[in-house]
Design an enzyme around this catalytic site. Structure first.
Site, PDB file in Angstrom:
ATOM      1  N   HIS A 129      21.692  -9.861  24.426  1.00 28.55           N
ATOM      2  CA  HIS A 129      21.023 -10.826  23.617  1.00 28.55           C
ATOM      3  C   HIS A 129      21.701 -12.233  23.704  1.00 28.55           C
ATOM      4  O   HIS A 129      22.788 -12.471  23.300  1.00 28.55           O
ATOM      5  CB  HIS A 129      21.108 -10.262  22.331  1.00 28.55           C
ATOM      6  CG  HIS A 129      19.906 -11.055  21.189  1.00 28.55           C
ATOM      7  ND1 HIS A 129      20.508 -12.397  20.711  1.00 28.55           N
ATOM      8  CD2 HIS A 129      18.654 -10.671  20.699  1.00 28.55           C
ATOM      9  CE1 HIS A 129      19.337 -12.758  20.036  1.00 28.55           C
ATOM     10  NE2 HIS A 129      18.462 -11.663  20.233  1.00 28.55           N
ATOM     11  N   CYS A 148       0.950  -1.201   0.078  1.00 25.40           N
ATOM     12  CA  CYS A 148       0.056  -0.051  -0.021  1.00 25.40           C
ATOM     13  C   CYS A 148       0.714   1.436  -0.147  1.00 25.40           C
ATOM     14  O   CYS A 148       2.036   1.238  -0.376  1.00 25.40           O
ATOM     15  CB  CYS A 148      -0.835   0.117   1.306  1.00 25.40           C
ATOM     16  SG  CYS A 148      -0.262   0.006   2.738  1.00 25.40           S
TER      17      CYS A 148
END
Length: 624
Positions: A546, A28
């Site tokens: 992490h 879009c």
């Protein structure tokens, strides 16, 4: 510039699970809309971390990657390199999602492609009305007649356009769908219905099918089942003409007798329901919808309102709720971004805010929403306030929209009412109110998150707020969170960390089972999957640890967080446990990066790289 888009496109495809995992792709104005074969193969967290990606929304097989104004260039680069079938059709992939996500995906796929044609035609009509009001053009002139009919065609043939988009979505013969639905609006058919058409003893309801939406939807849905059934049983030598012939014989009469009236009444009920809501809540309904639109857009829920808006404008010629609320919200996003641009000391954020603010003012809000306001809660408060006040303003004025499009500066003609010139005036009043309230609110409320968090942490520890930036940003020495080899960040086999996109820092190769806090401060974030934890140091440094590479795919298995977001921690305190045996059985790479995510605010110096370090004792990063 082309290399930039190629790199971004390649990273996106890699993290949606590769080209073989993409059943369908469309875009879009700001988003890439992927339909995935296997949602588990997509790494949504990594997608979010890619530079150039503003956000990722959707669930199940639907994955929407928000790019912003560069979406067409990125889409083109993807389509140059890949042709998608994912080993399955998009409809087959979509069947794996929840019922709600499948319905929303279907409605978006049918109605979203209609918006550009309807919006362009509506704006052209609005300008023609404006030119005749100003005396610049005569309504009797040949040019006016030609342009008005051209604009009207987009709405007159709306059932046919719905047939095209729906047949495409259902993967059936589009030309047969166009012919079957087109039969409803043929002049001779319309005349026969108006004179009292009798079909096999049934009196056909007198309905004008041009400008209608839902009769076409039901007709093509019925065609889908007829075509599939007849194709299955038809002899192959005659299939090319026999299947369309039977489809015409069955679909057109059934639509005229049952599906057309049913679809017409559905549209009438939907419009009546919205008008009832508007009648009972009036201006408050517009204000409330405007206030919740940023959250609806973030979750993709606003697309459910597109069918209503298209139907309302095609049937009544006007829309009273969604478009006025969208005007208030869109302009509020722009105003809030301009406030951020004035207040922030981060040059990158300032540039992003100015660009996103301009886009929002012109009706494209995703760059503002995902790039600025959703990331800064104080700014989001300003958006909600501006949206609500602006929505109430246009609601009290009874603002009417005559075009289904994203309201903005370039499309203000969508509020042009030949019968009421004040309608456009009130649209600009709502524009100004939304812009002013959100801008002032953003200027008052917004502060760079890192400064705010540093001051909050210091205030909690000392009982007094920080008086200077140097006090808020005290130097920090971060110790090793694990025991093992300390290695350079650029050696990590994860481009997101190795390239420095996530920030500056270092990494560790270790074989223990416990992660410790590298400093004293507050736990800012614990990942739902337990594989990552974030801190805010007492000096304002934002630290992300992490554990392992690609460990988000474990969905939390093997990780036991020992702390929750918001809890305070002391340096060397255990914060996370890892099941080593489970990790070894899965051959998981537990290389653990530790980065300063707001490193742009500091000078970050790695220490002890290439050495074996001990958790809680050896200093591995100095941030000043």
């Amino acid at each position: 510039m082309s290399e930039k888009y190629q790199t971004l496109a390649s990273a996106i495809i890699q993290n949606v699970g590769g080209a073989s995992n993409v059943a369908h792709l469309e875009h879009c104005s700001t988003r890439l809309r992927f339909t995935l074969v296997d949602p588990a193969k997509a790494d949504r967290e990594k997608l979010k971390s890619i530079k150039g990606v503003m956000g990722v929304i959707g669930s199940g097989v639907q994955c929407q990657v928000v790019i912003g104004n560069d979406v067409i260039e990125v889409y083109d680069e993807i389509m140059k390199a890949h042709k998608f079938n994912g080993g399955a059709s998009s409809s087959a992939a979509a069947d794996k999602g929840s019922l709600g996500s499948r319905i929303l995906d279907f409605m978006v796929g049918v109605f979203q492609p209609l918006v550009p044609a309807i919006a362009g035609a509506g704006i052209l009509k609005a300008f023609l009305s404006l030119f005749t009001m100003l005396g610049w053009m005569s309504a009797d002139s040949g040019l006016y007649t030609v342009l008005f009919q051209a604009a009207d065609a987009a709405l007159y043939f709306l059932p046919v356009m719905v047939a095209v988009t729906m047949a495409t979505k259902l993967n059936i013969n589009r030309l047969v769908a166009v012919a079957a639905v087109g039969a409803l609006i043929l002049p001779n058919m319309t005349a026969a219905i108006g004179e009292g058409l009798n079909l096999l003893g049934l009196n056909i309801q007198n309905i004008q099918y041009s400008y209608q939406v839902f009769p076409a939807v039901l007709s093509v849905a019925f065609l889908y089942y007829v075509e599939k059934f007849v194709t299955r049983w038809s002899p192959k030598p005659i299939r090319v003409f026999f299947v369309p012939m039977v489809c015409f014989i069955l679909v057109v009469p059934v639509t005229l007798a049952v599906l057309g009236p049913l679809g017409f009444n559905i549209g009438q009920l939907l419009t009546a329901g919205i008008l009832f809501l508007y009648d009972k809540l009036g201006w408050l309904a517009v204000g409330l919808l405007a206030a919740v639109l940023p959250f609806m857009i973030a979750m993709g829920m606003h697309k459910a309102l597109v069918p209503y808006a298209v139907s309302s404008i095609s049937e009544m010629g006007q829309e009273l709720l969604y478009m006025p609320a969208s005007l208030a919200h869109n302009i509020s996003e722009g105003g809030a971004c301009f406030g951020v641009a004035i207040r922030t000391k981060n040059s990158e954020l300032r540039q992003a805010a100015v660009s996103a603010g301009i886009s929002a003012i012109f009706g494209i809000t995703e760059p503002a929403l995902y790039g600025v306001t959703l990331q800064h809660r104080k700014c989001l408060y300003a958006v909600v306030a501006g949206s609500f006040v602006g929505g109430v303003t246009v609601g009290l004025a009874g603002l009417k929209a005559f075009v289904a499009m994203g309201p903005g500066l370039a499309g203000m003609a969508m509020f042009m009412d030949p019968a009421n010139a004040m309608n456009l005036v009130w649209a600009f009043v709502g524009f100004g109110v939304s812009l002013a309230v959100s801008f002032v609110g953003s200027v008052i409320l917004f502060r760079d998150d890192v400064i705010l968090e540093a001051e909050e942490v210091l205030a909690e520890s000392t009982g007094e707020p920080a008086e200077t930036f140097s006090q808020a940003f005290a130097p920090a020495e971060l110790s090793a969170p694990v025991s093992g080899d300390c290695v350079a960040l650029d050696t990590v086999k994860d481009e997101v960390f190795a390239s420095g996109i996530m920030g500056k820092g270092t990494a560790f190769q270790w074989d223990g089972d416990t992660v410790y806090a590298p400093c004293s401060g507050k736990v800012a974030m614990v990942a739902n999957t337990g594989h990552a934890i974030g801190f805010v140091a007492e000096g304002g440094q934002e630290i992300l640890i992490h554990v392992g590479l690609d460990t988000v795919a474990l969905e939390g298995k093997g990780f036991t967080p020992l702390k929750k977001a918001g809890e305070t921690v002391s340096k060397g305190e255990a914060v996370l446990k890892v099941d080593r045996d489970y990790m070894k059985s899965r051959n998981v790479d537990l290389t653990t990066p530790m980065v300063i995510t707001n490193a742009a605010q500091f000078q970050v110096e790695p220490m002890n790289v290439g050495s074996c370090v001990k958790a809680g004792q050896d200093i591995v990063l100095v941030c000043a």
